[in-house]
Write an enzyme that holds these catalytic residues in place. Structure first.
Site, PDB file in Angstrom:
ATOM      1  N   ASP A  91      -8.323 -25.487 -34.312  1.00  0.00           N
ATOM      2  CA  ASP A  91      -8.977 -24.261 -34.981  1.00  0.00           C
ATOM      3  C   ASP A  91     -10.513 -24.740 -35.193  1.00  0.00           C
ATOM      4  O   ASP A  91     -10.996 -25.806 -35.706  1.00  0.00           O
ATOM      5  CB  ASP A  91      -8.363 -24.124 -36.456  1.00  0.00           C
ATOM      6  CG  ASP A  91      -8.854 -22.930 -37.047  1.00  0.00           C
ATOM      7  OD1 ASP A  91      -8.426 -21.799 -36.597  1.00  0.00           O
ATOM      8  OD2 ASP A  91      -9.350 -23.182 -38.140  1.00  0.00           O
TER       9      ASP A  91
ATOM     10  N   GLU B   8      -2.853 -41.283 -26.760  1.00  0.00           N
ATOM     11  CA  GLU B   8      -1.943 -42.543 -26.987  1.00  0.00           C
ATOM     12  C   GLU B   8      -0.461 -41.962 -26.677  1.00  0.00           C
ATOM     13  O   GLU B   8       0.495 -42.733 -26.600  1.00  0.00           O
ATOM     14  CB  GLU B   8      -2.127 -42.642 -28.569  1.00  0.00           C
ATOM     15  CG  GLU B   8      -3.503 -43.371 -28.884  1.00  0.00           C
ATOM     16  CD  GLU B   8      -3.397 -43.203 -30.681  1.00  0.00           C
ATOM     17  OE1 GLU B   8      -2.541 -43.101 -31.435  1.00  0.00           O
ATOM     18  OE2 GLU B   8      -4.621 -43.427 -31.110  1.00  0.00           O
TER      19      GLU B   8
HETATM   20  C1  GLC Z   1      -9.913 -19.245 -36.923  1.00  0.00           C
HETATM   21  C2  GLC Z   1      -8.609 -18.688 -36.803  1.00  0.00           C
HETATM   22  C3  GLC Z   1      -8.676 -17.785 -37.899  1.00  0.00           C
HETATM   23  C4  GLC Z   1      -9.015 -18.436 -39.180  1.00  0.00           C
HETATM   24  C5  GLC Z   1     -10.251 -19.178 -39.175  1.00  0.00           C
HETATM   25  C6  GLC Z   1     -10.423 -19.918 -40.426  1.00  0.00           C
HETATM   26  O1  GLC Z   1     -10.864 -18.674 -36.270  1.00  0.00           O
HETATM   27  O2  GLC Z   1      -8.203 -18.339 -35.757  1.00  0.00           O
HETATM   28  O3  GLC Z   1      -7.667 -16.889 -38.082  1.00  0.00           O
HETATM   29  O4  GLC Z   1      -9.295 -17.264 -40.232  1.00  0.00           O
HETATM   30  O5  GLC Z   1     -10.282 -20.076 -37.909  1.00  0.00           O
HETATM   31  O6  GLC Z   1      -9.582 -21.068 -40.315  1.00  0.00           O
END
Ligand code: GLC
Length: 486
Positions: A156, A210
């Site tokens: 993310d 790993e």
């Molecule tokens: C990313 C995710 C989104 C989320 C954001 C914060 O963009 O795809 O859905 O709100 O990160 O984690």
């Protein structure tokens, strides 16, 4: 399908639907237990499916025990795990950074009187990746899941992890106007894509290495040249920095798509493996962006370009955005920035015509659209030539033909504006793809690719047999995959 990517399954107070994690090494009771997870991975592997988890390293939930400890005292051992700063001289926030969800990125914490940083919701405090202990603990989280058999992570907001050491102010985006998405208000010069990211990406990759055969996919919204850097020098970075070109493309026209594909292909470092994305849980659905008829064409494009395709659930049956009445909005962005919420593309998967489209016997977080009884997996399974049938045919072709799976890519000159055509080749196996983005019938001369061919698939699913690339006829919005003699 070859792999499934699950959005966050971890314990979470759900302020941002799981992207606010309160325990990185467990499963939210809503979804089951760790044992259920093991069973899921086991069964997926038995079916030949890989399982990719969402890894949310930029921030935790404010309810994570790390943050609870961090905020409890100024000299506690976990203080340095998050980003704390003193107030500015006037008592205001330490700098001008804004949350991508809108409003200041700093939240005042009474005792012991400092601000903490949250680039998203105030219930999502940013972890401090400059702190070696935090970094070690988070890399161990990856190991925890790798040990359990997970095949990879979708990481993310990867490019946001490291912030400017001097916390310099960000410049505003000059073109920004009221009503534009909040995340575009500032140029994130000092809290995105910092030079120190390079080393961090290498460290993450070393953890993945790993183990055998694990993949890292990075969520990165950056211009092409900066995106490519995430592959790493000598390709020792992220395997697949998400390519959001098709998600962000404003004009859905042959020429614009061709330019995008060519620019992306040209920008790829040598040996880097490409990838394409049509949709995700943060952007309007493809069927709503391009219209129902062209959503088939988009699917053919996704599944025939060179690289790993990512399909957002429901796009394979042409699900569209669902209008959410204001009292049913749950996304924090939808609440703070009306019109930019992400609920419309997050409605239940439409499985069948039963209540809640067969998604749940409980009450789903979001409603299903009016047309779900006609537009669902079961109905499309029973309908000849459905979009799902097209999707299945195309994925089948990807499995059958090395040219589509891993072959080379070359654009063809169609001399016809609304048609985009290309060739995929692998050791004498040659496949031609021609897509008519226009709303009139077209005839194109693609004899440069060959003089006879066999139609393997039309987006309309209603024809096959021999075709002549010299006089290739395409109906409005039709795309075809044609096998050429070697
Ligand atoms: C990313 C995710 C989104 C989320 C954001 C914060 O963009 O795809 O859905 O709100 O990160 O984690």
């Amino acid at each position: 399908m070859d792999a499934v990517w699950l959005s966050p399954i971890y314990p979470s107070p759900m302020a941002d639907f799981g992207y606010d994690v309160s325990d990185y090494t467990d499963v939210h009771p809503l979804f089951g237990t760790l044992e259920d997870f093991d069973a899921l991975v086991g069964e997926a592997h038995r079916l030949g499916l890989k399982v990719v988890l969402d890894f949310v390293p930029n921030h935790s939930s404010d309810e994570h025990p790390w943050f609870v400890a961090s905020r409890s005292s100024r000299d506690g051992p976990k203080r340095g795990w998050y980003v704390w700063r003193d107030a500015a001289r006037d008592g205001g926030p330490p700098n001008n950074w804004e949350s991508l969800f809108g409003g200041p990125a700093w939240e005042w914490d009474e005792a012991p009187g400092q601000y903490y940083l949250h680039l998203f919701h105030e219930k999502q405090p940013d972890l401090n990746w400059r702190n070696p202990e935090t970094r070690g603990a988070m890399l161990d989280v990856m190991r925890f899941w790798f040990e359990r058999g997970v095949d990879g992570f979708r990481v993310d907001v990867l490019s946001l992890l490291i912030k400017d050491e001097a916390f310099r102010d960000n410049p505003p985006t000059p073109e920004w106007r009221t009503g534009y998405p909040p995340h575009q208000r500032q140029q994130r010069l000092y809290n995105e894509d910092r030079p120190e990211m390079r080393e961090l990406v290498r460290e993450m990759r070393a953890v993945a290495d790993e183990y055998d055969e694990r993949v890292l996919i990075g969520e990165i919204y950056l211009p092409l040249d900066r995106l490519m850097a995430y592959y790493g020098e000598d390709l020792n970075g992220i395997h697949l920095p998400f390519n959001f070109g098709l998600v962000l493309l404003e004009e859905w026209e042959a020429d614009a798509v061709r330019r995008l594909v060519e620019q992306y292909e040209a920008a790829l470092p040598e040996g880097a493996w490409p990838n394409w994305v049509l949709g995700n849980h943060d952007n309007p659905r493809i069927a709503s962006r391009v219209g129902p008829s062209r959503s088939r064409l988009a699917q053919m494009l996704l599944l025939t370009l060179r690289g790993t395709p990512t399909c957002y659930y429901g796009d394979e049956i042409g699900m569209h955005d669902v209008e959410i009445p204001p009292h049913l909005i749950v996304d924090p962005v939808g609440k703070s920035a009306p019109g930019h919420g992400r609920d419309p593309e997050r409605t239940p998967m439409q499985w069948d015509a039963s209540p809640n489209a067969g998604f749940s016997t409980g009450t789903p977080w979001l409603p299903v659209p009016r047309d779900y009884a006609e537009n669902n997996v079961e109905a499309q399974r029973n309908t000849y030539r459905s979009q799902l049938a097209l999707f299945e045919r195309l994925t089948e072709l990807r499995h059958e033909l090395r040219s589509l799976a891993t072959g080379s890519y070359r654009s063809l000159d169609t001399r016809t504006e609304p048609v985009f055509a290309y060739l995929r080749e692998y050791e004498g196996e040659r496949v031609l793809v021609a897509l008519n983005f226009g709303s009139s019938p077209e005839e194109v001369d693609l004899s440069e690719a060959g003089t006879e061919g066999e139609l393997l698939c039309s987006t309309l699913m209603d024809r096959e047999g021999g075709v002549d690339p010299k006089r290739l006829a395409l109906r409005p919005g039709e795309g075809v995959v044609v096998r050429l003699p070697g």
